[in-house]
Motif scaffolding. Sequence first.
Motif, PDB file in Angstrom:
ATOM      1  N   LEU A  40       0.853  -1.181   0.000  1.00  0.00           N
ATOM      2  CA  LEU A  40       0.000   0.000   0.000  1.00  0.00           C
ATOM      3  C   LEU A  40       0.890   1.233   0.000  1.00  0.00           C
ATOM      4  CD1 LEU A  40      -2.390  -1.207   2.758  1.00  0.00           C
ATOM      5  CD2 LEU A  40      -3.165  -0.483   0.515  1.00  0.00           C
ATOM      6  N   VAL A  41       0.501   2.252  -0.755  1.00  0.00           N
ATOM      7  CA  VAL A  41       1.206   3.526  -0.719  1.00  0.00           C
ATOM      8  C   VAL A  41       0.210   4.605  -0.331  1.00  0.00           C
ATOM      9  CG1 VAL A  41       3.053   2.915  -2.324  1.00  0.00           C
ATOM     10  CG2 VAL A  41       0.923   3.844  -3.219  1.00  0.00           C
ATOM     11  N   PHE A  42       0.686   5.605   0.397  1.00  0.00           N
ATOM     12  CA  PHE A  42      -0.190   6.656   0.899  1.00  0.00           C
ATOM     13  C   PHE A  42       0.629   7.894   1.188  1.00  0.00           C
ATOM     14  CE2 PHE A  42       1.332   4.141   4.438  1.00  0.00           C
ATOM     15  CZ  PHE A  42       1.700   5.070   5.387  1.00  0.00           C
ATOM     16  N   GLU A  51       4.486  13.629   2.711  1.00  0.00           N
ATOM     17  CA  GLU A  51       5.403  12.746   2.001  1.00  0.00           C
ATOM     18  C   GLU A  51       4.682  11.447   1.698  1.00  0.00           C
ATOM     19  OE1 GLU A  51       8.156  13.783   0.839  1.00  0.00           O
ATOM     20  OE2 GLU A  51       8.660  15.480   2.116  1.00  0.00           O
ATOM     21  N   ILE A  52       5.301  10.608   0.864  1.00  0.00           N
ATOM     22  CA  ILE A  52       4.714   9.325   0.502  1.00  0.00           C
ATOM     23  C   ILE A  52       5.385   8.216   1.291  1.00  0.00           C
ATOM     24  CG2 ILE A  52       4.325   7.681  -1.380  1.00  0.00           C
ATOM     25  CD1 ILE A  52       4.177  10.126  -3.228  1.00  0.00           C
ATOM     26  N   THR A  61       6.509   0.003   7.671  1.00  0.00           N
ATOM     27  CA  THR A  61       6.226   1.257   6.992  1.00  0.00           C
ATOM     28  C   THR A  61       7.540   1.949   6.673  1.00  0.00           C
ATOM     29  OG1 THR A  61       4.180   1.503   8.222  1.00  0.00           O
ATOM     30  CG2 THR A  61       5.028   3.472   7.156  1.00  0.00           C
ATOM     31  N   GLU A  62       7.616   2.500   5.466  1.00  0.00           N
ATOM     32  CA  GLU A  62       8.830   3.173   5.027  1.00  0.00           C
ATOM     33  C   GLU A  62       8.461   4.470   4.315  1.00  0.00           C
ATOM     34  OE1 GLU A  62      12.597   2.311   2.042  1.00  0.00           O
ATOM     35  OE2 GLU A  62      10.936   0.923   2.065  1.00  0.00           O
ATOM     36  N   GLN A  63       9.124   5.556   4.682  1.00  0.00           N
ATOM     37  CA  GLN A  63       8.943   6.822   3.977  1.00  0.00           C
ATOM     38  C   GLN A  63       9.744   6.723   2.684  1.00  0.00           C
ATOM     39  OE1 GLN A  63       9.677  10.367   6.282  1.00  0.00           O
ATOM     40  NE2 GLN A  63       9.939  11.611   4.447  1.00  0.00           N
ATOM     41  N   ILE A  64       9.096   7.014   1.543  1.00  0.00           N
ATOM     42  CA  ILE A  64       9.814   6.844   0.279  1.00  0.00           C
ATOM     43  C   ILE A  64      10.053   8.153  -0.472  1.00  0.00           C
ATOM     44  CG2 ILE A  64       9.256   4.415  -0.043  1.00  0.00           C
ATOM     45  CD1 ILE A  64       7.034   5.209  -1.921  1.00  0.00           C
ATOM     46  N   ILE A 108       9.543   2.408  -6.932  1.00  0.00           N
ATOM     47  CA  ILE A 108       8.682   2.164  -5.768  1.00  0.00           C
ATOM     48  C   ILE A 108       9.447   2.275  -4.444  1.00  0.00           C
ATOM     49  CG2 ILE A 108       8.912  -0.361  -5.675  1.00  0.00           C
ATOM     50  CD1 ILE A 108       5.590   1.558  -5.291  1.00  0.00           C
ATOM     51  N   ASP A 109      10.777   2.146  -4.479  1.00  0.00           N
ATOM     52  CA  ASP A 109      11.578   2.288  -3.261  1.00  0.00           C
ATOM     53  C   ASP A 109      11.979   3.735  -2.995  1.00  0.00           C
ATOM     54  OD1 ASP A 109      13.542   2.760  -5.171  1.00  0.00           O
ATOM     55  OD2 ASP A 109      14.819   1.084  -4.551  1.00  0.00           O
TER      56      ASP A 109
END
Length: 173
Positions: A40-42, A51-52, A61-64, A108-109
């Motif tokens: 999931l991205v948000f 930020e995404i 969860t990772e801030q990208i 995506i990363d």
Amino acid sequence: MKKFRLRSSLIIIFCVLFTVFAYKVSISGIYAVSASTDTLVFDSNRSGNYEIYRIDPSGQTEQITSDKNFDTWWPKPSPDGQKLVFYRTPKGTHDTDYTKTSLWAANIDGSKVRQLIPNGGNGWSLQGHAEWSPDGQNLVMFGGTGQLYITDSEGKDPLNVAVSGQPAGITDP
């Protein structure tokens, strides 16, 4: 067929758990799920700036994205789950003024961040709501004064799509 049902069930469970998680961590919008990667991205302003982020099925969860000059929002992963398109506006604007948006892309990363359509690009007074075609070869979005456009996956070669009886005012393809 069993594998499909199991995968579908896992995605539904994951979405329910994510909704509970989202409520607790102040997510601005849950925008997209990459079915190919179960990610999931948000966007969220939990860092004090929009930020995404992405969250995988394990709950990690990772801030990208990270750029304090912009609000970054409306993330959409490509159908293969490898790329992401999103919008940026000047910090403090978020999604309240589509005359200030620019379309961006990244892996995506979060690597290889690049601008696809700058603010005012293609002579458009506003732009927004990019979505991927099912094969990932094109994007569809609104631009200009609210017309529908199809571009290649890099936001190039816009083609206006005539919508019968609707010369302008389209804001959500």
